[in-house]
Design an enzyme around this catalytic site. Structure first.
Site, PDB file in Angstrom:
ATOM      1  N   ARG A  14       0.688  11.218   0.005  1.00  0.00           N
ATOM      2  CA  ARG A  14       0.028  10.741  -1.224  1.00  0.00           C
ATOM      3  C   ARG A  14      -1.181   9.864  -0.910  1.00  0.00           C
ATOM      4  O   ARG A  14      -2.178   9.887  -1.641  1.00  0.00           O
ATOM      5  CB  ARG A  14       1.044  10.037  -2.149  1.00  0.00           C
ATOM      6  CG  ARG A  14       1.833   8.875  -1.542  1.00  0.00           C
ATOM      7  CD  ARG A  14       3.020   8.580  -2.446  1.00  0.00           C
ATOM      8  NE  ARG A  14       3.812   7.396  -2.119  1.00  0.00           N
ATOM      9  CZ  ARG A  14       4.809   7.360  -1.236  1.00  0.00           C
ATOM     10  NH1 ARG A  14       5.097   8.423  -0.504  1.00  0.00           N
ATOM     11  NH2 ARG A  14       5.509   6.250  -1.047  1.00  0.00           N
ATOM     12  N   HIS A  26      -2.853   4.988  -3.587  1.00  0.00           N
ATOM     13  CA  HIS A  26      -2.906   6.419  -3.934  1.00  0.00           C
ATOM     14  C   HIS A  26      -2.794   6.629  -5.445  1.00  0.00           C
ATOM     15  O   HIS A  26      -2.263   5.790  -6.176  1.00  0.00           O
ATOM     16  CB  HIS A  26      -1.767   7.149  -3.224  1.00  0.00           C
ATOM     17  CG  HIS A  26      -0.414   6.608  -3.598  1.00  0.00           C
ATOM     18  ND1 HIS A  26       0.210   6.966  -4.759  1.00  0.00           N
ATOM     19  CD2 HIS A  26       0.379   5.704  -2.997  1.00  0.00           C
ATOM     20  CE1 HIS A  26       1.357   6.322  -4.835  1.00  0.00           C
ATOM     21  NE2 HIS A  26       1.481   5.538  -3.786  1.00  0.00           N
ATOM     22  N   GLU A  39       4.180   2.940   2.924  1.00  0.00           N
ATOM     23  CA  GLU A  39       4.834   2.160   1.874  1.00  0.00           C
ATOM     24  C   GLU A  39       6.026   1.409   2.461  1.00  0.00           C
ATOM     25  O   GLU A  39       6.559   1.782   3.517  1.00  0.00           O
ATOM     26  CB  GLU A  39       5.287   3.102   0.747  1.00  0.00           C
ATOM     27  CG  GLU A  39       5.943   2.414  -0.446  1.00  0.00           C
ATOM     28  CD  GLU A  39       5.141   1.260  -1.028  1.00  0.00           C
ATOM     29  OE1 GLU A  39       4.789   0.315  -0.274  1.00  0.00           O
ATOM     30  OE2 GLU A  39       4.873   1.268  -2.243  1.00  0.00           O
ATOM     31  N   HIS A  42      -0.538   2.019  -0.171  1.00  0.00           N
ATOM     32  CA  HIS A  42       0.551   2.052  -1.162  1.00  0.00           C
ATOM     33  C   HIS A  42       0.698   0.717  -1.887  1.00  0.00           C
ATOM     34  O   HIS A  42       0.225  -0.313  -1.400  1.00  0.00           O
ATOM     35  CB  HIS A  42       1.856   2.383  -0.443  1.00  0.00           C
ATOM     36  CG  HIS A  42       1.769   3.658   0.327  1.00  0.00           C
ATOM     37  ND1 HIS A  42       2.226   4.855  -0.154  1.00  0.00           N
ATOM     38  CD2 HIS A  42       1.206   3.931   1.539  1.00  0.00           C
ATOM     39  CE1 HIS A  42       1.970   5.819   0.719  1.00  0.00           C
ATOM     40  NE2 HIS A  42       1.357   5.275   1.771  1.00  0.00           N
TER      41      HIS A  42
HETATM   42  C1  DG2 Z   1       6.266   2.787  -5.001  1.00  0.00           C
HETATM   43  C2  DG2 Z   1       6.212   1.328  -5.360  1.00  0.00           C
HETATM   44  O1  DG2 Z   1       5.401   2.980  -3.929  1.00  0.00           O
HETATM   45  O2  DG2 Z   1       7.213   1.001  -6.196  1.00  0.00           O
HETATM   46  O3  DG2 Z   1       7.919   3.197  -3.324  1.00  0.00           O
HETATM   47  O4  DG2 Z   1       8.498   3.549  -5.414  1.00  0.00           O
HETATM   48  O5  DG2 Z   1       2.862   2.832  -4.061  1.00  0.00           O
HETATM   49  O6  DG2 Z   1       3.928   4.527  -2.633  1.00  0.00           O
HETATM   50  O7  DG2 Z   1       4.061   4.719  -5.139  1.00  0.00           O
HETATM   51  P1  DG2 Z   1       4.018   3.805  -3.942  1.00  0.00           P
HETATM   52  C3  DG2 Z   1       7.676   3.208  -4.545  1.00  0.00           C
HETATM   53  P2  DG2 Z   1       7.454  -0.472  -6.795  1.00  0.00           P
HETATM   54  O8  DG2 Z   1       7.700  -1.434  -5.667  1.00  0.00           O
HETATM   55  O9  DG2 Z   1       6.213  -0.860  -7.616  1.00  0.00           O
HETATM   56  O10 DG2 Z   1       8.663  -0.311  -7.680  1.00  0.00           O
END
Ligand code: DG2
Length: 251
Positions: free
Chosen positions: A62, A11, A89, A184
């Protein structure tokens, strides 16, 4: 000619990516920059003549909005869509809602990197019913209680994502469709690890930028023709990957 065409799209920038907060299963929206990235992602698909026939997303806003904005830009907003929590995610446990730079300062680089990038060390679990928990979210009501995560390491994501790869995505590839997966940073790292056969140690160094389509041609065994795939805008991808890597460090 490789038989299968797969496009992975993280996203666009979210409100919490911009604030440098751990997000995980918290359902934050795209910010304006993220919306633009999503549109640009769709334009890149159109320019490359890589038009998706079907799209798979997570259950999170997202990724859902990124897919929709990208597909509209490519004039493919009408294709069938499938969604699964298995593309969500990584659940970031008790880190959800916490500032990445503050967490780094509080716990030190080693612990921070273990939580963020080690293959098998999950953050502490998030208690049900607390502010950033999804324990009462109706969209997850059909997940069997024993599968509902309260924290996850990347290994856990591989385990819950792969059934969807085999049962949801591979059947679409087998029919010759060009498949778009909008998801994600960490759910896509899990898929890339599987596709490219990356080791548990090496996956720590792999980061995925927001909003830039990553194109994989897969052979008959679903192995990438070009290891690592190809970003449709390689220069922008390289710069954005560096930024993701250094995220804890910026204030
Ligand atoms: C990010 C990835 O997920 O963070 O969950 O903070 O891709 O949904 O924005 P996304 C989060 P990092 O593992 O790179 O810190």
């Amino acid at each position: 000619d490789a038989p299968y065409k797969l496009i992975l799209l993280r996203h666009g920038e979210s409100e919490w990516n911009a604030k440098n907060l751990f997000t995980g299963w918290v359902d934050v929206n795209l910010n304006e920059k993220g919306e633009k990235e999503a549109v640009r992602g769709g334009e890149l698909l159109k320019d490359a003549d890589l038009l998706p026939d079907v799209v798979h997303t997570s259950l999170q806003k997202r990724a859902i909005r990124t897919a929709q904005l990208a597909l509209e830009a490519a004039d493919r907003h009408w294709i069938p869509v499938h969604r699964s929590w298995r593309l969500n995610e990584r659940h970031y446990g008790a880190l959800q809602g916490k500032d990445k730079a503050q967490t780094l300062a509080e716990f030190g680089e080693e612990q921070f990197m273990l939580w963020r990038r080690s293959y098998d060390t999950p953050p502490p679990p998030l208690e049900d019913g607390t502010e950033f928990s999804q324990s009462d979210d109706p969209r997850y009501a059909s997940i069997p209680p024993e599968l509902r995560p309260r924290t996850e390491c990347l290994k856990d994501v591989v385990v819950r994502m792969l059934p969807y790869w085999y049962d949801g995505i591979v059947p679409d590839l087998l029919t010759g469709r060009t498949v778009l997966v909008a998801a994600h940073g960490n759910s896509l790292r899990a898929l890339v690890k599987h596709l490219d056969g990356i080791s548990d140690a090496d996956i720590a160094g792999l980061n995925i930028p927001t909003g830039i389509p990553l194109y994989y041609e897969l052979d008959a065994e679903f192995k990438p023709v070009t290891p690592g795939g190809k970003y449709l805008d390689p220069e922008a991808a390289a710069a954005a990957i560096e930024a993701v890597k250094n995220q804890g460090k910026k204030k």
